[in-house]
Design an enzyme around this catalytic site. Structure first.
Site, mmCIF file in Angstrom:
data_model
loop_
_atom_site.group_PDB
_atom_site.id
_atom_site.type_symbol
_atom_site.label_atom_id
_atom_site.label_comp_id
_atom_site.label_asym_id
_atom_site.label_seq_id
_atom_site.Cartn_x
_atom_site.Cartn_y
_atom_site.Cartn_z
ATOM 1 N N LYS A 12 0.824 -1.214 0.000
ATOM 2 C CA LYS A 12 0.000 0.000 0.000
ATOM 3 C C LYS A 12 0.861 1.267 0.000
ATOM 4 O O LYS A 12 2.080 1.204 0.169
ATOM 5 C CB LYS A 12 -0.968 -0.037 1.189
HETATM 6 C C1 PLP Z 1 -5.512 -4.296 1.052
HETATM 7 C C2 PLP Z 1 -6.976 -4.087 1.100
HETATM 8 C C3 PLP Z 1 -7.737 -4.369 2.247
HETATM 9 C C4 PLP Z 1 -7.168 -5.086 3.421
HETATM 10 O O1 PLP Z 1 -6.084 -4.449 3.979
HETATM 11 P P1 PLP Z 1 -5.208 -5.240 5.067
HETATM 12 O O2 PLP Z 1 -4.461 -4.128 5.747
HETATM 13 O O3 PLP Z 1 -4.329 -6.162 4.325
HETATM 14 O O4 PLP Z 1 -6.147 -5.927 5.985
HETATM 15 C C5 PLP Z 1 -9.066 -4.042 2.248
HETATM 16 N N1 PLP Z 1 -9.657 -3.475 1.179
HETATM 17 C C6 PLP Z 1 -8.972 -3.213 0.055
HETATM 18 C C7 PLP Z 1 -9.674 -2.576 -1.091
HETATM 19 C C8 PLP Z 1 -7.614 -3.530 -0.025
HETATM 20 O O5 PLP Z 1 -6.938 -3.299 -1.156
#
Ligand code: PLP
Length: 387
Positions: free
Chosen positions: A188
């Site tokens: 991210k």
């Molecule tokens: C990555 C992601 C999540 C989950 O995030 P985590 O921190 O890995 O739990 C939820 N929604 C979307 C759209 C994502 O891309």
């Protein structure tokens, strides 16, 4: 940073970690304070300051953030929450774990975001909330979504996993709804390894989220071993174990400090891709909507075999052979057997998301990429399409 040669695999979504993060993690470990402590408090404060408004509660993932937000809204079993089929499974699983029933609205094929007109069609007398996802970093139509929420008295939880830098009419994504949920997963825009954040306008709501995220223990339970003397805690909910560690926050503090710098680099990479792929027989991302900022989290191409000569899965295989890692965001939610069996979802119920999910491919967009890396990706895509 060592320069990558063409013979080494270019990992999709590899984070840019610098010395400041490494030093801060070491300082955390040397201080002995590994768990939830002063660095988490600092990261929460910095995050609220970055968004310019509201309060923040750090937790150990965005999935946890979504779950906590839905529980904090006090939704009841059987309550329906409308979300998008073009998302990571965590958005839907969080709704299920909160005891609610997920309902899918289709997406707009141009923005790939949840379509407000489709939300309206899915509202029933059991609908209690909307969970929009700012896909790839592109803001959802928040005026329309909030208008629907007001009209039908619905709560809104924004999934901002892609959208730290996203704004809509000058206001940050995550600050429109009752709660905004962010991810600091490795790939991210800001990463802590694993991590997430809940934001809300009201301090009371964030206090509640913090209690729910730490066993349901009364406020400030984490201080119970401090030098202020032992304090008894009271359990006021059957809570969860979702707190962030100082080791994670140590990474996040410095990642967040460079969020705009990294964003700028991804914009440059994005523009190189747009220029290179515009004349090619693939679909490229639409320009962002006026008065919004796209967070440039995912750069996606649409591969229609009729024009491209190969399908998306063939392109994935060929790129892999060229040492380029790519991703798929996402196969539409109704493609997965669990949801088909449990909810009876059919592909034809959300045709736009299903079609996009079969054609989409995400190219590397990490700020760590050099211009040579980006040119390697462009050359590889061209060769794969010509082959
Ligand atoms: C990555 C992601 C999540 C989950 O995030 P985590 O921190 O890995 O739990 C939820 N929604 C979307 C759209 C994502 O891309």
């Amino acid at each position: 940073m060592p320069v990558r040669s063409k013979d080494t695999f270019l990992v999709f979504g590899s984070p840019l970690i610098e010395q400041a993060e490494i030093d801060e993690v070491v300082a955390s470990m040397e201080s002995g304070w590994l768990g939830t402590g002063p660095k988490v408090a600092q990261f929460e404060k910095d995050f609220s300051a970055y968004l310019g408004d509201g309060h923040s509660a750090a937790c150990n993932s965005c999935t946890a953030a979504l779950h906590l937000s839905l529980v904090a809204l006090g939704l009841q079993p059987g309550d329906e929450v409308i979300t998008t089929p073009l998302t990571f499974c965590a958005s839907v699983n969080a709704i299920i774990h909160a005891g609610c029933t997920p309902v899918l609205a289709d997406v707009n094929p141009v923005t790939q975001n949840i379509d407000p007109a489709s939300i309206r069609e899915k509202i029933t007398d059991r609908t209690r909330a909307i969970l929009p996802v700012h896909f790839a970093g592109r803001s959802c139509d928040m005026d329309d979504i909030m208008a629907i929420a007001r009209e039908f008295n619905l709560k809104v939880v924004e999934d901002c996993a892609h959208a730290i830098e996203t704004t809509y009419k000058g206001q940050h994504a995550g600050t429109f709804g009752d709660f905004g949920c962010f991810s600091f997963y490795v790939t991210k825009n800001v990463c802590t390894g694993e991590g997430g954040m809940v934001v809300a306008k009201a301090e009371e709501d964030i206090k509640n989220v913090k209690i729910l995220g730490l066993h349901g223990m009364s406020a400030d339970a984490w201080k119970r071993f401090s030098d202020e003397g032992y304090k008894h805690y009271q359990v006021v909910h059957a809570g969860f174990k979702y707190n962030m560690m100082d080791i994670q926050a140590a990474i996040g503090i410095h990642q967040l400090a460079r969020v705009e710098e990294n964003f700028k680099r991804r914009c440059e990479i994005w523009d190189m891709y747009q220029e290179a792929f515009a004349p090619m027989p693939v679909g490229t991302p639409a320009p962002e909507e006026p008065d919004t900022r796209h967070a440039r989290h995912l750069y996606t191409l649409m591969v229609d075999p009729v024009y491209a000569g190969i399908d998306r899965d063939q392109l994935l295989v060929r790129l892999n052979k060229e040492n380029i890692g790519a991703g798929v965001h996402y196969l539409a939610i109704p493609e997965h057997p669990y949801y088909q069996e449990r909810f009876g979802w059919k592909l034809e119920d959300t045709p736009q998301a299903v079609a996009l999910g079969r054609q989409t491919i995400s190219l590397p967009l990490s700020p760590k990429l050099t211009d040579d890396d980006v040119n390697d990706v462009i050359t590889a895509v061209k060769e794969c399409l010509d082959a």
